[in-house]
Design a protein around this motif. Sequence first.
Motif, PDB file in Angstrom:
ATOM      1  N   SER A 281       0.724  -1.235   0.014  1.00 49.85           N
ATOM      2  CA  SER A 281       0.183   0.108   0.103  1.00 49.85           C
ATOM      3  C   SER A 281       1.003   1.067   0.086  1.00 49.85           C
ATOM      4  N   ASN A 282       0.308   2.214  -0.641  1.00 51.93           N
ATOM      5  CA  ASN A 282       1.063   3.521  -0.715  1.00 51.93           C
ATOM      6  C   ASN A 282       0.659   4.503   0.339  1.00 51.93           C
ATOM      7  N   VAL A 283      -0.536   3.935   1.091  1.00 52.20           N
ATOM      8  CA  VAL A 283      -1.123   4.549   2.284  1.00 52.20           C
ATOM      9  C   VAL A 283      -0.359   4.428   3.549  1.00 52.20           C
ATOM     10  N   VAL A 284      -0.060   3.137   3.541  1.00 52.88           N
ATOM     11  CA  VAL A 284       0.645   2.699   4.964  1.00 52.88           C
ATOM     12  C   VAL A 284       2.150   1.985   4.473  1.00 52.88           C
ATOM     13  N   GLY A 285       1.893   0.947   4.129  1.00 53.66           N
ATOM     14  CA  GLY A 285       3.103   0.296   3.165  1.00 53.66           C
ATOM     15  C   GLY A 285       4.298  -0.487   4.028  1.00 53.66           C
ATOM     16  N   SER A 286       4.098  -0.304   5.308  1.00 49.77           N
ATOM     17  CA  SER A 286       5.217  -1.232   6.357  1.00 49.77           C
ATOM     18  C   SER A 286       4.702  -1.236   7.578  1.00 49.77           C
ATOM     19  N   PRO A 287       5.151  -2.043   8.520  1.00 47.30           N
ATOM     20  CA  PRO A 287       4.707  -1.954   9.926  1.00 47.30           C
ATOM     21  C   PRO A 287       5.610  -0.526  10.529  1.00 47.30           C
ATOM     22  N   GLY A 288       6.565  -0.236  10.061  1.00 45.54           N
ATOM     23  CA  GLY A 288       7.260   1.064  10.568  1.00 45.54           C
ATOM     24  C   GLY A 288       6.497   2.361  10.244  1.00 45.54           C
ATOM     25  N   ALA A 289       6.016   2.208   9.024  1.00 49.26           N
ATOM     26  CA  ALA A 289       5.010   3.538   8.634  1.00 49.26           C
ATOM     27  C   ALA A 289       3.899   3.482   9.532  1.00 49.26           C
ATOM     28  N   MET A 290       3.272   2.295   9.827  1.00 46.35           N
ATOM     29  CA  MET A 290       2.093   2.326  10.558  1.00 46.35           C
ATOM     30  C   MET A 290       2.227   2.705  11.866  1.00 46.35           C
ATOM     31  N   TYR A 291       3.573   2.354  12.419  1.00 49.54           N
ATOM     32  CA  TYR A 291       4.190   2.864  13.657  1.00 49.54           C
ATOM     33  C   TYR A 291       3.876   4.453  13.672  1.00 49.54           C
ATOM     34  N   ASP A 292       4.419   4.906  12.730  1.00 49.72           N
ATOM     35  CA  ASP A 292       4.600   6.547  12.684  1.00 49.72           C
ATOM     36  C   ASP A 292       3.218   7.269  12.612  1.00 49.72           C
ATOM     37  N   LEU A 293       2.473   6.629  11.742  1.00 47.64           N
ATOM     38  CA  LEU A 293       0.986   7.107  11.527  1.00 47.64           C
ATOM     39  C   LEU A 293       0.154   6.890  13.109  1.00 47.64           C
ATOM     40  N   LEU A 294       0.461   5.951  13.641  1.00 49.86           N
ATOM     41  CA  LEU A 294      -0.128   5.732  15.054  1.00 49.86           C
ATOM     42  C   LEU A 294       0.354   6.744  16.003  1.00 49.86           C
ATOM     43  N   LYS A 295       1.844   7.024  15.883  1.00 46.77           N
ATOM     44  CA  LYS A 295       2.124   8.112  16.967  1.00 46.77           C
ATOM     45  C   LYS A 295       1.461   9.492  16.571  1.00 46.77           C
ATOM     46  N   LYS A 296       1.273   9.952  15.376  1.00 48.24           N
ATOM     47  CA  LYS A 296       0.657  11.078  15.081  1.00 48.24           C
ATOM     48  C   LYS A 296      -1.092  10.893  15.407  1.00 48.24           C
ATOM     49  N   ALA A 297      -1.392   9.803  15.313  1.00 44.87           N
ATOM     50  CA  ALA A 297      -2.757   9.465  15.850  1.00 44.87           C
ATOM     51  C   ALA A 297      -2.820   9.622  17.258  1.00 44.87           C
ATOM     52  N   ALA A 298      -1.984   9.167  18.132  1.00 47.11           N
ATOM     53  CA  ALA A 298      -2.135   9.313  19.484  1.00 47.11           C
ATOM     54  C   ALA A 298      -1.985  10.744  19.923  1.00 47.11           C
ATOM     55  N   ASP A 299      -1.023  11.472  19.006  1.00 45.80           N
ATOM     56  CA  ASP A 299      -1.011  13.038  19.272  1.00 45.80           C
ATOM     57  C   ASP A 299      -2.390  13.680  19.244  1.00 45.80           C
ATOM     58  N   LEU A 300      -3.168  13.216  18.092  1.00 47.57           N
ATOM     59  CA  LEU A 300      -4.274  13.891  17.785  1.00 47.57           C
ATOM     60  C   LEU A 300      -5.428  13.534  18.845  1.00 47.57           C
TER      61      LEU A 300
END
Length: 691
Positions: free
Chosen positions: A224-243
């Motif tokens: 996927s271009n939206v996520v693409g890897s567990p590492g990218a998922m980790y980064d997106l979830l850190k942003k989600a936790a900030d929001l």
Amino acid sequence: MSGYPEGSREFTRLLPPGSGYGVVVGVGAFFALAMIFLTRLQGRFTRLDPNSATEFATASRAVKPGLICCGIVSAWTWSATLLQSSAATYSSGLSSAWWYGVGGTIQICFFAACAAKIKQNANGAVTFPEIARARYGWPCHLLFTSFFLICAHIVTGSLVLGASATINALTGANIIATNFLLPLGIAIYVVAGGLRATFIVDFLHTVILFVILYIFLFSIYGTSNVVGSPGAMYDLLKKAADLAPVAGNAAGSYMTMKSNGGILFGGCTIASGFAGVALDQGYWQRAIASRPESTTRAYMLGGFSWFSIPWAFGTVMGLGARAMITNPAFPTYPYALSAQQVSAGLVAPAAAATIMGKGGAIAILLIVFMAATSACSAELIAVSSLVTRDIIGAYRPLSGHKMVLYSHIVIVLYSIWAGAWSTILHYASIDLGWLFYVQGVLLTPAVIPVALTVMSKRQSKHAAFFGTLFGTTCGLIGWMLGCKKVYGEINITNLALPYAAISGAAPGLVMSGLASFIITAIKPDNYDWNSTRAISLSDSDVPSEGKIERSSASTSELDDEKKDEPTATVASAVLDAQDPGVVAPALEEAAKDPALDRAVLQKVFVRSLWISGIFALVIAIIIPIPMFASRYVFSRRFFEVWVAFSIVWVLLAGGFCIILPIFESRKEIFILAKSALRVMTGRTVKEDVVA
């Protein structure tokens, strides 16, 4: 405080209503026709008669462990397994996916021990309530039959409502129409092939389920271009936790086992899971249908395999949906999913639609449909057996052929009622989440008395009956008090919130067990299992042949004379007082059955308790509790390893469920294929096939 925009919007539908109806009607019709064809093939070229009571209700008690394992995974993978695990993970983080797996797996593993005892002491039974009737008499029989039917209604409502809500959200297909069409399509192939039909369709469903699960895993974590890897998922979830940090989680993170909401969800899941396994006739029927020497192994494999599904699916879809809320392709963008949408199970559809568009919507449509139809087919067989054996046949002797006829009628009627029942729940604003939490409250009081009925010779009929009633009373009181104290008001919505649910489920489970143990300690039984071992199922035209029937007059007199003696004495006296031409053959047959080496089954029982206990200790205590207590927040590397383990586990589970049944039945598949070829050449000799 959420950083997402305030408000909500309707779920964006990517597919037309015709797609929803096409899946429900078209795919359902395909499975029905396929099963009718296979059933006719079986009836013509094997000695397995689909019209016999033994084959219809128990698959001739000869199903191999691979297919039993596949059937357990399929039957326990409800719509809720996929939708509720991802919804809870979306709300509370990755701990919820783990706890959902724990809450459903340890019960299956411990049920493996029950399965060994069923084979050891009641191999001729079809339903649990008839075991209770043979051992305790009619009061316990009526009580447990009621609990099993309540469980069937809760499970049916969860399956149909969850699937209908998802189909409606993705396609706009009418929920009421889907409520009725879904179970009716399933009823066609269940009537055609009985329990063996559900096993075969379970296998086909499970293959599709794992394939689609693999597609989601490798799409989100890989291509996927939206996520693409567990590492990218980790980064997106850190942003989600900030929001939108999670209240009660360490550092507000979605990537921690220190989650108050997650561990509360785990408690509710364990209670709900124990009730859903111990009181679901479908599990007892699968244990009865399996071969004695492989019953426990099949349930162990099923438990280990099933654990991977909510863990892997809940993690990838729940966290994926949370990570992609800010993506313009998200179905409710720019808003997060509303509480009602989450409770209806729309988290997984949101993730699928965001990551794969229409392809994702079709995939989630199929996987939810497969989960619903597979488990629903097991419920149709379960309810037909309960009604035929424990309501119609319990007090009105039926021949084997009449049992099959009545089973067909009940399956059709219950499929219609399933649609009506789901519609009633829908108009009462009761959804998948409500049923999930309330299941534990209503059913846990019967769990321990039910288990001890087949596992302990000391539990008396008074302990089983009054222990269940006492636990039910305590559970209902705790439910109402917990709801009032925590949420301030008792209403339909609040009764299904986590703290209210656990306030009812926990005392119901604990107090019923405590009452049963106390009554047993005061006046223990010393049951000899003779009456349960004498239960058998007739395939003849003679009503009740080989089946224990209590004579009301003689039983009443004997009960009066023996009321101060242990239950086992009364049961033995009843057996002695009955027509020896009816009871003796059943006892003699049970005693001579070479497949029932009870000493071996006792060793299997003990071994399964040890394995189940160790496995439960590892997944429920050793792994999650230290991380909870230490308030550990996953590092990027640890999160990648966590995801990798979930993928490996689900790949192994798919191997067990897809490859093992084919390997075990390779000889039978070859014989059926060869027999079909003989039709073309005019040769139709029957051969023994036990698949």
